[in-house]
Design a protein around this motif. Structure first.
Motif, mmCIF file in Angstrom:
data_model
loop_
_atom_site.group_PDB
_atom_site.id
_atom_site.type_symbol
_atom_site.label_atom_id
_atom_site.label_comp_id
_atom_site.label_asym_id
_atom_site.label_seq_id
_atom_site.Cartn_x
_atom_site.Cartn_y
_atom_site.Cartn_z
ATOM 1 N N THR A 103 0.745 -1.245 -0.021
ATOM 2 C CA THR A 103 0.011 0.116 -0.097
ATOM 3 C C THR A 103 0.969 1.206 0.037
ATOM 4 O OG1 THR A 103 -1.504 -1.003 1.321
ATOM 5 C CG2 THR A 103 -1.976 1.238 1.125
ATOM 6 N N GLU A 104 0.255 2.334 -0.661
ATOM 7 C CA GLU A 104 0.924 3.606 -0.588
ATOM 8 C C GLU A 104 0.453 4.492 0.163
ATOM 9 O OE1 GLU A 104 1.994 5.055 -4.285
ATOM 10 O OE2 GLU A 104 3.614 3.774 -4.793
ATOM 11 N N LEU A 105 0.876 5.602 1.227
ATOM 12 C CA LEU A 105 0.423 6.657 1.953
ATOM 13 C C LEU A 105 1.094 7.684 1.393
ATOM 14 C CD1 LEU A 105 -0.350 4.949 5.332
ATOM 15 C CD2 LEU A 105 -2.091 5.268 3.664
ATOM 16 N N PHE A 106 0.257 8.733 1.516
ATOM 17 C CA PHE A 106 1.100 10.193 1.083
ATOM 18 C C PHE A 106 0.534 11.132 2.131
ATOM 19 C CE2 PHE A 106 0.993 14.507 -0.942
ATOM 20 C CZ PHE A 106 2.275 14.245 -1.497
ATOM 21 N N TYR A 107 1.847 11.800 2.811
ATOM 22 C CA TYR A 107 1.670 12.750 3.576
ATOM 23 C C TYR A 107 2.308 14.140 3.014
ATOM 24 C CZ TYR A 107 -0.035 8.995 6.812
ATOM 25 O OH TYR A 107 -0.413 8.046 7.106
ATOM 26 N N SER A 108 2.010 15.128 3.824
ATOM 27 C CA SER A 108 2.799 16.369 3.502
ATOM 28 C C SER A 108 2.866 17.185 4.814
ATOM 29 C CB SER A 108 1.930 17.312 2.439
ATOM 30 O OG SER A 108 0.961 17.682 2.817
ATOM 31 N N LEU A 109 4.183 17.833 4.782
ATOM 32 C CA LEU A 109 4.275 18.790 6.056
ATOM 33 C C LEU A 109 5.473 19.806 5.700
ATOM 34 C CD1 LEU A 109 6.708 17.119 8.562
ATOM 35 C CD2 LEU A 109 6.477 16.596 6.356
#
Length: 898
Positions: free
Chosen positions: A22-28
């Motif tokens: 699975t792929e998860l995408f976050y940003s900060l």
């Protein structure tokens, strides 16, 4: 059937395991502190957590683990149980992490990917996370996009930018600035605009953006330029990014105006008139023409030539130097030559129409030859210049001049023209010989060059002159001179090392090396002062401490480079200014004062001595009491400690105070000291009798009591200390059938039976006990009445009480108790105390006699009124005790034989 079921289910099971990647995408944002939540893997993957599982199910807990602790692992912290991803203590710097166009760099399974495409501008942090146990196993690809924040200001790669613009550049000419500003931030946080601080009304800026998004500033010419009016423009170019708030960077922009050939040569005059004698020799200087071109370099190069209108005879007679424009006589003037020559001269410049000037040369015909001057130099001479040293003595010979008349028929005279200390005189005994010499010493510093003429003229009025230049040579005759002989400086103490003090300046009127000045410290200068030999900069290499030394005074020398060298001396004084770098200092950290109790209020207890090494306001010290200020006060100026009230040792025997000293600096410095005040006891408390509690109490003593048996005791205390609290007991009065039957121990106060009691010893015994301390200078005492009733029983208690209420008729005998006391103070000399003791004894005896007489008188009067049977019984005398005798309970006390 089971086999068919497994064959059917198996492929789907493998497919499910493969699909768990699975792929998860976050940003900060970059630069966040540690502990900021990035995301929850368990929640975002919709995995059951420990709280969401049913109690009946016994599924093992979830576990989250980074597949590799590479570059990405140091920037994040993964909670192994909850799957929450937080920022770590290592701050994320997008500019350091993702260099533009760097591609992807992989570190042990974790990668940082940056993209330079305009649409992306993304910086990705890649992580591989393993989810266990086997039931929930999957490999999670976590991508964290690092968002840019405006944390970098634009910066030009060079501090100075130079551009060159030709002066004939047309309006709207665009010049690219080859060093645009750089900003590590991206997007709108990068460089957006450029502007000029001062455009001088002729420049502006424009920004062009290429396909890759790079912005290049262009300088645009908005007005006419003229190098001859202004050849350079200096301004500041400012780059501004699009952040909120915007950040700026700047550099110096210098725009140089390059020259073009837009000016032509010009003569100041259109015509020159010159006269020339017909007998002039070859090479005689006729005149010089000069044209001016405002351009630079090759554009301003001028050549001179004759116009085609100038006839050839004139060209042959006069030579024109094409570079300098000098016209000289090139041939001998014939008698048939024209008397007027019109010379048209052209000033030629590159690409220009020539400038024109006309020179009219008039030749004067000479019938006779002028006199001749023949010099013979004694001093050094070269090309008509005589060199003399300054300070040469008076009458230094320069040259001999011989005057000749070519026709040898005219008288010739000779004289000197021009200013200067020179004299031309005939040199006898020769005719037509003249000597040129000095009349006073020459001074190079006053005048370096003299121009004089030796003039010869004959009787027909013809004259000639010989120009002589005298160059004065410098000599080392001047010492350096300081601008100030006394150089007064000041510097604050605790200066930084190698601090600048001043720049010395001395001048030397001599020239060349003789006028070059070097600077040196005098032998009295401390080693930590330095003086630059060439520049004269005076520095101090160490920190100065005003408290160690406040003033410095030493000499400095200025020495020239002549031979022998000359020098001068100046004095330097340096005052070290005070800084508040010293706290107030108490002479002792702990002060102890011994004060007698009952010391009067506001009396001087002691002086607190405090000093501060600083000066002025910094050294002013104020004292205050930090604790106990309601009882004690301190004089700020004198440091005198006082108590507001009288102090009682019995209430409190000692005091501990903290005194603070604060100086007057800014900021103020302080220190504290401990003050211990010990109260010395004085004999201000008489012994207090605690038992018996009343003069009206009594004790039953059985007749069978054996001699030596203890009957009772007198117990007293004294609130004082030391010798003032040492108590002695004595019986000073007795009344009873046989009063000497009882004795008291002077130390313990125990009363014992001395002799056996007989039948006729029955009755009431009254013992007056004196309880005395050993105080100094005067002991204090109290008295108590001890009542003993000798009988088998107490049959009539009221009768006994009536006897006690009677005033006893007791004769008081002053007898000091004989006890040995270990003295705690230094033994006083007996001879010094003897007169005092004698006086006190006389006073005491007189007082006792008076009291005894008054007691007998009172008893006799009461005896007449009351005729009672038992005259052997006694009554108590009122005593100076502090206990209310009538308020206490009076009960008989029985003792038995021991």
């Amino acid at each position: 059937h089971l086999l068919l079921f497994l064959l059917f289910v198996g492929p789907f099971n493998c497919f499910a395991s493969y699909s768990r990647a699975t792929e998860l995408f976050y940003s900060l944002n970059e630069g966040l502190p540690a502990g900021v939540l990035i995301g929850s893997l368990a929640r975002d993957l919709r995995l059951p957590t420990a709280g969401g599982q049913h109690p009946a199910t016994s599924q093992p807990p979830l576990s989250f683990t980074l597949a590799s602790h590479g570059l990405g692992g140091q920037y994040v912290h993964l909670d192994n149980c909850s799957g929450e991803l937080h920022t770590s203590a290592v701050e994320i710097d997008r500019e350091a992490l993702c260099v533009e166009s760097s591609g992807a760099t992989v570190f042990e399974g974790a990668a940082v990917v940056s993209s330079s495409s305009p649409s992306s501008e993304s910086c990705l942090l890649l992580l591989d996370v393993l989810v266990l146990p086997q039931e929930y196993f999957r490999l999670v690809k976590v991508k964290i996009a690092i968002r840019d924040v405006n944390d970098n200001a634009p910066r030009f790669p060079v501090p100075h930018i130079h551009l060159s613009v030709p002066e004939n550049a047309p309006v709207n000419t665009r010049l690219a600035i080859e060093h645009p500003a750089l900003d590590p931030d991206v997007g709108t946080n990068g460089v957006q605009t450029y502007r000029l601080r001062d455009n001088y009304g002729v420049f502006t800026l424009d920004v062009e953006e290429n396909e890759s998004g790079e912005r290049t500033p262009y300088l645009i010419v908005m007005g006419a330029l003229d190098r001859e009016t202004r050849e350079e423009y200096v301004t500041v170019i400012i780059a501004e990014d699009g952040g909120i708030p915007p950040l700026v960077g700047s550099a110096t922009l210098t725009v140089g105006i390059s020259d073009i050939n837009d000016n032509c040569p010009q003569f100041n005059d259109s015509q020159l008139n010159v006269t020339l004698y017909g007998n002039s020799s070859l090479g005689t200087h006729v005149t010089t023409v000069h044209a001016v071109d405002m351009d630079l370099g090759s554009n301003a190069q001028i050549t001179y030539s004759y116009s085609q209108k100038v006839p050839q005879p004139s060209r042959d007679l006069f030579h024109l130097d094409e570079s300098t424009g000098t016209i000289s006589l090139s041939n001998k003037v014939d008698g048939d030559a024209p008397r007027l020559h019109r010379l048209i001269i052209l000033g030629n410049g590159p690409g220009c129409i020539p400038a024109v000037i006309t020179v009219l040369v008039t030749i004067i015909k000479v019938m006779m030859r002028p006199p001749e001057i023949v010099p013979r130099f004694i001093a050094n001479e070269a090309e008509g210049v005589v060199y003399l040293k300054e300070l040469e003595p008076i009458n230094t010979p320069i040259a001999f001049f011989t005057i000749k008349d070519p026709d040898e028929k005219y008288k010739v005279n000779c004289y000197l023209e021009g200013d200067g200390p020179f004299r031309l005189s005939p040199y006898k005994p020769y005719n037509n010989e003249y000597l040129l010499e000095t009349t006073k010493p020459l001074d190079y510093e006053t005048q370096q060059l003299y121009e004089i003429s030796v003039v010869a003229w004959n009787s027909e009025g013809f004259h000639v002159n010989k120009i002589i230049k005298v160059q004065v040579l410098d000599d080392n005759d001047n010492s350096p001179v300081f601008s100030q002989q006394l150089i007064e400086l000041s510097i604050e103490e605790n200066n930084v090392p190698n601090a600048f003090l001043t720049k010395l300046h001395a001048t030397d009127a001599d020239s060349g090396e003789r006028g070059q000045v070097s600077y040196f410290l005098g032998p009295d200068a401390p080693s930590y002062f330095s003086l630059d030999k060439t520049t004269g900069v005076l520095t101090v290499s160490t920190q100065l401490d005003r408290e160690e030394k406040e003033k410095y005074r030493y000499t400095v020398k200025a020495v020239d480079s002549g031979f022998p060298p000359r020098e001068s001396i100046a004095t330097v004084t340096i005052t070290v200014l005070d800084k508040n770098d010293n706290s107030p200092r108490f002479i002792n950290k702990d002060f102890s004062f011994f004060v007698p109790e009952n010391f009067p209020g506001f009396g001087e207890i002691g002086v607190i001595s405090v000093t501060d090494a600083d000066a002025g306001q910094n050294g002013w010290v104020a004292l205050s009491v930090l604790n106990g200020s309601d009882i004690f006060v301190i004089d700020t100026g004198k440091g005198v400690l006082r108590a507001k009230v009288s102090l009682d040792r019995e209430q409190q025997s000692s005091y501990v105070l903290w005194i603070e000293a604060v100086d007057g600096g800014d900021p103020a410095l302080s220190s504290t000291a401990k003050i211990t005040i010990l109260l010395l006891d004085i004999n201000d408390n008489p012994p207090l009798v605690l038992f018996p509690q009343s003069n009206m109490s009594y004790l039953l003593v059985l007749p069978s009591t054996l001699p030596g048996s203890p009957i009772t005791e007198v117990y007293a205390v004294d609130k004082d200390t030391g010798m003032n609290a040492v108590i002695a007991y004595s019986i000073i009065g007795r009344r009873g059938p046989r009063p000497e039957s009882f004795r008291i121990d002077p130390k313990t106060g125990n009363i014992t039976l001395e002799e056996s009691l007989m039948q006729n010893d029955y009755g009431l015994y009254r013992l007056l006990v004196k309880v005395s301390d050993h105080g100094y200078p005067e002991p204090l005492h109290s008295t108590v009445m001890v009542n003993l009733f000798v009988n088998d029983t107490v049959s009539n208690e009221s009768y006994i009480e009536s006897l006690l209420r009677k005033e006893p008729d007791i004769s008081v005998e002053e007898k000091q108790p004989q006890i040995s006391i270990e003295p705690t103070h230094k033994k006083m000399e007996s001879t010094s105390c003897m007169p005092t003791l004698v006086a006190l004894s006389v006073i005491s005896l007189s007082s006792i006699a008076l009291v005894t007489g008054m007691g007998i008188y009172i008893c006799l009067r009461k005896g007449k009124k009351h005729h009672r049977a038992d005259e052997n019984l006694e009554v108590q005398i009122p005593l100076n005790g502090r206990i209310n005798l009538h308020m206490l309970e009076k009960k008989p006390m029985e003792i038995s034989n021991i």
